[in-house]
Design an enzyme around this catalytic site. Structure first.
Site, PDB file in Angstrom:
ATOM      1  N   GLY A 286       3.667  12.005   0.527  1.00 46.68           N
ATOM      2  CA  GLY A 286       2.752  11.115  -0.096  1.00 46.68           C
ATOM      3  C   GLY A 286       1.527  11.900  -0.910  1.00 46.68           C
ATOM      4  CE1 TYR A 327      -4.133   1.613   7.037  1.00 49.16           C
ATOM      5  CE2 TYR A 327      -5.353   2.785   5.199  1.00 49.16           C
ATOM      6  CZ  TYR A 327      -4.027   2.203   5.111  1.00 49.16           C
ATOM      7  OH  TYR A 327      -3.395   2.329   4.401  1.00 49.16           O
ATOM      8  CB  CYS A 353     -19.672 -11.507  -0.964  1.00 46.52           C
ATOM      9  SG  CYS A 353     -20.975 -10.931  -1.684  1.00 46.52           S
ATOM     10  CE1 TYR A 381      -0.667   5.666   0.311  1.00 42.41           C
ATOM     11  CE2 TYR A 381      -1.201   7.789   1.487  1.00 42.41           C
ATOM     12  CZ  TYR A 381      -0.195   7.097   1.183  1.00 42.41           C
ATOM     13  OH  TYR A 381       1.659   7.275   1.295  1.00 42.41           O
TER      14      TYR A 381
HETATM   15  C1  LIG Z   1       4.926   5.806   2.557  1.00 41.57           C
HETATM   16  C2  LIG Z   1       6.273   6.503   2.236  1.00 41.57           C
HETATM   17  C3  LIG Z   1       5.760   7.577   2.407  1.00 41.57           C
HETATM   18  C4  LIG Z   1       4.442   8.837   2.214  1.00 41.57           C
HETATM   19  O1  LIG Z   1       4.029   9.299   3.113  1.00 41.57           O
HETATM   20  P1  LIG Z   1       2.712  10.533   3.250  1.00 41.57           P
HETATM   21  O2  LIG Z   1       2.230   9.926   4.326  1.00 41.57           O
HETATM   22  O3  LIG Z   1       1.941   9.223   2.458  1.00 41.57           O
HETATM   23  O4  LIG Z   1       3.080  10.990   2.915  1.00 41.57           O
HETATM   24  C5  LIG Z   1       6.973   8.387   3.012  1.00 41.57           C
HETATM   25  N1  LIG Z   1       7.913   7.699   3.153  1.00 41.57           N
HETATM   26  C6  LIG Z   1       8.045   6.092   2.674  1.00 41.57           C
HETATM   27  C7  LIG Z   1       9.539   6.040   3.666  1.00 41.57           C
HETATM   28  C8  LIG Z   1       7.139   6.189   3.109  1.00 41.57           C
HETATM   29  O5  LIG Z   1       7.242   4.303   3.364  1.00 41.57           O
END
Ligand SMILES: *Cc1c(COP(=O)(O)O)cnc(C)c1O
Length: 424
Positions: A286, A327, A353, A381
């Site tokens: 991701g 985070y 706020c 994100y």
């Molecule tokens: C969020 C997620 C990903 C991707 O994670 P990244 O750190 O953004 O690469 C892959 N698989 C599952 C099951 C996830 O929940």
């Protein structure tokens, strides 16, 4: 003019004293479309994808973009056209894949809390695989599939109990967290899955966390998963594919994650050594596909110097960029047109706020009200986590392709933010 690319984000570069994305000046985009504004580089996304594709050259591998990182339709379209499948975590994400023209047969459905309605919709749409995260979910999926007259393709998410060495909120492969099936329960769970008539076992998967910057956790997890593959197949349950999840980190602030192709060279060597090199592979990246393909442009509203802290108040906030508040994440913040002169130390904060509404602390900046800044590494994100808190409309999004800027999401108006509501 020589371009000075930003570290980690080479598709964003200073030319002279101005920051560009591909062939466009970011300040022009900010003037035209207003701020806060997310700007993505298509070339940067495709370059990130290409690193994985190089890594898997000559192998049987399907890249499933984990779309929760950035689920804007045009972003999905870029990855769908490049041959990606998608990792989804809700029924809503499935509808997005369909709306963006993605191939539903290349979709895998992860997540610990799938509802019956979501399962049914995914089955009817012809989803590629359910990544099942608990024994209870297995039973429910079996029931839903039988009621639909179908067999649900399943993979079981195993928790390899390795420490991804990342922030606790984004570590998912340790015993104490809610994801996946415990290592010790895996074989029994596979035997149960194989016995259920509504299920077809097709694979195994793991995902150990996010923003992982070291190779070791991946190599350890692979060993643990391959041990399980061996045990499951020895019990007479063949596995068509092995899915190693996502999680590879990006450079936010001098982080040095391995490049995807280098990481996979090592992982594939291990797979080969253990005799699984020709197996169908899947991965679910991701952040590493989109994080450094985007920035968020914001304008300085006010400077508020103080005794203990100097505040630089900008028009982007935690509702646009939730990661620092959530985070304590670090995003670099740079001027679109740096001024000459001495920098001060500023906490860059938004108008929301909440004291938690900060974007960066103690940043060396030389700024005046009206100056524009770029919050870097904002492709993942950020927009997908954005909210309307304080009735702030969500930002517009631009996808740049060379010298072309596509408005892929218009700015929300106040009316947009309450259009679903009704007076008594
Ligand atoms: C969020 C997620 C990903 C991707 O994670 P990244 O750190 O953004 O690469 C892959 N698989 C599952 C099951 C996830 O929940």
């Amino acid at each position: 003019m020589t371009a000075k690319p930003l570290p980690g984000q080479p598709h964003f570069a200073y030319r002279g004293e101005e920051l560009y994305v591909e062939d466009l000046r970011l300040d022009d985009l900010a003037r035209q479309h207003g701020t806060p504004l997310f700007v993505y580089s298509k070339a940067a996304m495709l370059a990130a994808l290409a690193a994985y594709q190089r890594g898997f050259a000559g192998r049987r591998a399907q890249i499933c973009y984990a779309m929760k990182a950035n689920s804007s339709l045009a972003v999905l379209q870029v990855f769908a056209r490049a041959g990606c499948g998608f990792d989804i975590v809700s029924g809503g994400e499935l509808e997005r894949v369909l709306a963006a023209g993605g191939d539903v047969a290349k979709v895998i459905f992860s997540g610990v809390g799938k509802t019956r309605a979501e399962m049914r919709r995914a089955l009817d749409a012809g989803i590629g695989c359910f990544n099942v995260e608990s024994e209870a979910e297995l039973e429910v999926l079996n029931e839903v599939a039988l009621a639909a007259g179908r067999r649900a393709p399943v993979s079981i998410r195993v928790n390899p109990n390795v420490d991804a060495k990342t922030h606790p909120y984004i570590s998912t492969g340790l015993k104490g967290n809610k994801f996946g099936i415990a290592h010790e329960r895996t074989l029994a769970t596979y035997q149960r899955a194989a016995a259920l008539p509504g299920l077809q076992v097709v694979g195994i998967d793991c995902h150990i966390g996010s923003q992982i910057t070291q190779e070791a956790p991946y190599l350890d997890a692979m060993d643990r998963v391959l041990d399980l593959v061996q045990a499951i197949e020895a019990a007479g349950i063949p596995l068509h594919h092995i899915d190693f999840g996502g999680g590879l980190g990006i450079d936010y602030n001098g982080d040095t994650p391995p490049p995807a192709d280098a990481l996979w060279a090592k992982l594939l060597a291990k797979l080969d050594a253990r005799g699984y090199g020709q197996r169908q592979l899947m991965i679910e990246p991701g952040r590493s596909l989109v994080g450094n393909a985007g920035v968020c442009l914001t304008e300085v509203l006010y400077l508020k110097p103080g005794e203990q802290k100097n505040f630089c108040i900008v028009d982007a906030a935690m509702n646009d960029l939730p990661r620092p508040a959530m985070y304590e994440a670090y995003h670099q913040i740079v001027p679109l047109a740096p001024r000459a002169g001495k920098a001060g130390l500023w906490d860059v904060v938004g108008p929301v706020c909440e004291s938690g509404d900060w974007l960066g602390r103690d940043r060396a900046l030389h700024v005046q009200p009206g100056d524009r800044l770029a919050v870097l590494s904002a492709g993942a994100y950020c927009m997908s986590m954005a909210s309307n808190y304080n009735t702030r409309g969500r930002a517009a999004e631009i996808l740049v392709d060379g010298d072309q800027a596509h408005l892929i999401r218009r700015r929300e108006t106040p009316a947009d933010t309450f259009q679903l509501e009704k007076l008594l």
